[in-house]
Design a protein around this motif. Structure first.
Motif, PDB file in Angstrom:
ATOM      1  N   GLY A 118     148.043 -23.343 -21.906  1.00  8.83           N
ATOM      2  CA  GLY A 118     147.335 -23.594 -20.656  1.00  8.83           C
ATOM      3  C   GLY A 118     147.274 -25.069 -20.323  1.00  8.83           C
ATOM      4  O   GLY A 118     147.507 -25.482 -19.179  1.00  8.83           O
ATOM      5  N   GLU A 119     146.980 -25.882 -21.336  1.00  7.08           N
ATOM      6  CA  GLU A 119     146.926 -27.333 -21.135  1.00  7.08           C
ATOM      7  C   GLU A 119     148.285 -27.862 -20.684  1.00  7.08           C
ATOM      8  O   GLU A 119     148.379 -28.663 -19.742  1.00  7.08           O
ATOM      9  CB  GLU A 119     146.513 -28.015 -22.432  1.00  7.08           C
ATOM     10  CG  GLU A 119     145.084 -27.767 -22.856  1.00  7.08           C
ATOM     11  CD  GLU A 119     144.796 -28.273 -24.265  1.00  7.08           C
ATOM     12  OE1 GLU A 119     143.615 -28.457 -24.596  1.00  7.08           O
ATOM     13  OE2 GLU A 119     145.761 -28.481 -25.044  1.00  7.08           O
ATOM     14  N   ALA A 120     149.342 -27.431 -21.383  1.00 11.42           N
ATOM     15  CA  ALA A 120     150.690 -27.927 -21.074  1.00 11.42           C
ATOM     16  C   ALA A 120     151.151 -27.487 -19.689  1.00 11.42           C
ATOM     17  O   ALA A 120     151.984 -28.164 -19.068  1.00 11.42           O
ATOM     18  CB  ALA A 120     151.682 -27.442 -22.127  1.00 11.42           C
ATOM     19  N   ALA A 121     150.616 -26.366 -19.217  1.00 16.61           N
ATOM     20  CA  ALA A 121     150.968 -25.897 -17.871  1.00 16.61           C
ATOM     21  C   ALA A 121     150.261 -26.699 -16.787  1.00 16.61           C
ATOM     22  O   ALA A 121     150.609 -26.604 -15.610  1.00 16.61           O
ATOM     23  CB  ALA A 121     150.619 -24.417 -17.734  1.00 16.61           C
ATOM     24  N   GLY A 122     149.257 -27.481 -17.180  1.00 16.40           N
ATOM     25  CA  GLY A 122     148.525 -28.284 -16.207  1.00 16.40           C
ATOM     26  C   GLY A 122     147.296 -27.607 -15.645  1.00 16.40           C
ATOM     27  O   GLY A 122     146.699 -28.088 -14.677  1.00 16.40           O
ATOM     28  N   ALA A 123     146.896 -26.484 -16.255  1.00 16.36           N
ATOM     29  CA  ALA A 123     145.719 -25.754 -15.798  1.00 16.36           C
ATOM     30  C   ALA A 123     144.469 -26.233 -16.530  1.00 16.36           C
ATOM     31  O   ALA A 123     144.561 -26.865 -17.589  1.00 16.36           O
ATOM     32  CB  ALA A 123     145.910 -24.256 -16.032  1.00 16.36           C
ATOM     33  N   ASP A 124     143.309 -25.931 -15.985  1.00 25.17           N
ATOM     34  CA  ASP A 124     142.067 -26.100 -16.723  1.00 25.17           C
ATOM     35  C   ASP A 124     141.906 -24.881 -17.634  1.00 25.17           C
ATOM     36  O   ASP A 124     142.467 -23.818 -17.370  1.00 25.17           O
ATOM     37  CB  ASP A 124     140.877 -26.211 -15.769  1.00 25.17           C
ATOM     38  CG  ASP A 124     140.850 -27.548 -15.034  1.00 25.17           C
ATOM     39  OD1 ASP A 124     141.526 -28.489 -15.486  1.00 25.17           O
ATOM     40  OD2 ASP A 124     140.153 -27.633 -14.004  1.00 25.17           O
ATOM     41  N   VAL A 125     141.117 -25.040 -18.691  1.00 19.89           N
ATOM     42  CA  VAL A 125     140.982 -23.984 -19.695  1.00 19.89           C
ATOM     43  C   VAL A 125     139.515 -23.690 -19.976  1.00 19.89           C
ATOM     44  O   VAL A 125     138.702 -24.616 -20.124  1.00 19.89           O
ATOM     45  CB  VAL A 125     141.691 -24.378 -21.014  1.00 19.89           C
ATOM     46  CG1 VAL A 125     141.486 -23.289 -22.081  1.00 19.89           C
ATOM     47  CG2 VAL A 125     143.184 -24.614 -20.779  1.00 19.89           C
ATOM     48  N   MET A 126     139.195 -22.408 -20.041  1.00 15.20           N
ATOM     49  CA  MET A 126     137.896 -21.929 -20.511  1.00 15.20           C
ATOM     50  C   MET A 126     138.144 -21.179 -21.820  1.00 15.20           C
ATOM     51  O   MET A 126     139.004 -20.282 -21.865  1.00 15.20           O
ATOM     52  CB  MET A 126     137.271 -20.984 -19.483  1.00 15.20           C
ATOM     53  CG  MET A 126     135.923 -20.404 -19.897  1.00 15.20           C
ATOM     54  SD  MET A 126     134.566 -21.549 -19.601  1.00 15.20           S
ATOM     55  CE  MET A 126     134.491 -21.491 -17.801  1.00 15.20           C
ATOM     56  N   VAL A 127     137.433 -21.533 -22.872  1.00 17.65           N
ATOM     57  CA  VAL A 127     137.644 -20.907 -24.179  1.00 17.65           C
ATOM     58  C   VAL A 127     136.620 -19.798 -24.388  1.00 17.65           C
ATOM     59  O   VAL A 127     135.405 -20.025 -24.274  1.00 17.65           O
ATOM     60  CB  VAL A 127     137.542 -21.943 -25.318  1.00 17.65           C
ATOM     61  CG1 VAL A 127     137.728 -21.257 -26.673  1.00 17.65           C
ATOM     62  CG2 VAL A 127     138.588 -23.039 -25.127  1.00 17.65           C
ATOM     63  N   VAL A 128     137.118 -18.607 -24.685  1.00 23.40           N
ATOM     64  CA  VAL A 128     136.265 -17.447 -24.941  1.00 23.40           C
ATOM     65  C   VAL A 128     136.106 -17.308 -26.451  1.00 23.40           C
ATOM     66  O   VAL A 128     137.089 -17.128 -27.173  1.00 23.40           O
ATOM     67  CB  VAL A 128     136.884 -16.170 -24.340  1.00 23.40           C
ATOM     68  CG1 VAL A 128     135.981 -14.965 -24.595  1.00 23.40           C
ATOM     69  CG2 VAL A 128     137.130 -16.348 -22.838  1.00 23.40           C
ATOM     70  N   THR A 129     134.876 -17.390 -26.938  1.00 24.15           N
ATOM     71  CA  THR A 129     134.630 -17.438 -28.380  1.00 24.15           C
ATOM     72  C   THR A 129     134.099 -16.120 -28.943  1.00 24.15           C
ATOM     73  O   THR A 129     133.653 -16.069 -30.087  1.00 24.15           O
ATOM     74  CB  THR A 129     133.623 -18.556 -28.712  1.00 24.15           C
ATOM     75  OG1 THR A 129     132.354 -18.235 -28.099  1.00 24.15           O
ATOM     76  CG2 THR A 129     134.119 -19.899 -28.200  1.00 24.15           C
ATOM     77  N   ALA A 130     134.169 -15.052 -28.176  1.00 26.38           N
ATOM     78  CA  ALA A 130     133.549 -13.780 -28.567  1.00 26.38           C
ATOM     79  C   ALA A 130     134.042 -13.255 -29.903  1.00 26.38           C
ATOM     80  O   ALA A 130     133.286 -12.612 -30.644  1.00 26.38           O
ATOM     81  CB  ALA A 130     133.785 -12.732 -27.478  1.00 26.38           C
TER      82      ALA A 130
END
Length: 225
Positions: free
Chosen positions: A177-189
């Motif tokens: 996601g980072e390399a694609a240039g998007a922002d990232v939300m991490v799901v820790t469930a």
């Protein structure tokens, strides 16, 4: 008045891109059963191997091992068949079904390392909707952490990756996601240990909601807002 929200909340997005396993559904027990059996058959240390298989395409996981006399494509097909047959305890991440249902159908996609048949099977088992747009293992030549899958997901939605928020749970997907240039939300469930990450995190989709802005973009807000 709410305090300033961390990165991933303050910006409206044209689209959301969701990883599947560990992000909108929990398939860890099923996946680890199948991959443990496979690893034992090939003489691998199961405990050492299992952490390395999450978040990657099966064919990429097997290829990286470079096992003598092993055909990664053939073995990946065998693993997929076993995974399709083992979905008894696959379940949705808390709040995922309601959160996905709240989104415009043409503004989100699933981007998964799973093959299409397995993705459909697990979504059905978890009681989650089949999205209008999906990128699966067959759609890319290189899997996560390569950004190709997320770039393709954004293209299918007709938006730029820079206008997308990626929901992910493991390092390979986060890097993609980072390399694609998007922002990232991490799901820790499904995390057993705290992950150090600069990105915003949620442990359940019950924590967030979506507001549609005047220009039809989506804004993530705390569910109590």
């Amino acid at each position: 008045m709410y305090p300033p929200m961390p990165h991933g909340f303050e910006k409206p997005y044209a689209a959301f891109l969701f990883d599947m396993d560990g992000t909108i559904l929990n398939s860890i027990l099923a996946a680890e059963r199948v991959w443990s059996d496979w690893a034992r058959r090939h003489g691998l240390d199961v405990a050492a191997f299992l952490p390395k298989m999450h978040g990657s395409r099966g064919i990429d996981t097997i290829t990286r091992l470079n096992l003598p006399g092993v055909d990664p494509e053939h073995e990946a097909r065998l693993v997929t068949e076993a995974e399709v047959a083992d979905v008894g305890d696959v379940a949705a991440i808390p709040g995922a079904a309601a959160f996905l249902a709240s989104l415009p159908p043409d503004r989100w996609a699933i981007v998964t390392s799973s093959p299409l048949r397995l993705a459909r099977r697990r979504l059905e088992a978890a009681g989650l909707p089949l999205p209008k747009f999906m990128v699966t293992a067959e759609d890319v030549t290189v899997g996560k952490p390569d950004p190709q899958c997320y770039i393709l997901g954004a293209e299918r939605l007709g938006v730029s990756t820079r206008d997308c928020l990626v929901f992910e749970d493991v390092a390979a997907g986060i890097k993609a996601g980072e390399a694609a240039g998007a922002d990232v939300m991490v799901v820790t469930a499904t995390h057993h240990h705290k992950m150090e990450t600069p990105h915003s995190t949620i442990s359940s989709y019950d924590e967030i909601a979506v507001r549609i802005s005047a220009d039809h973009k989506m804004l993530v807000v705390p569910s109590a807002a």
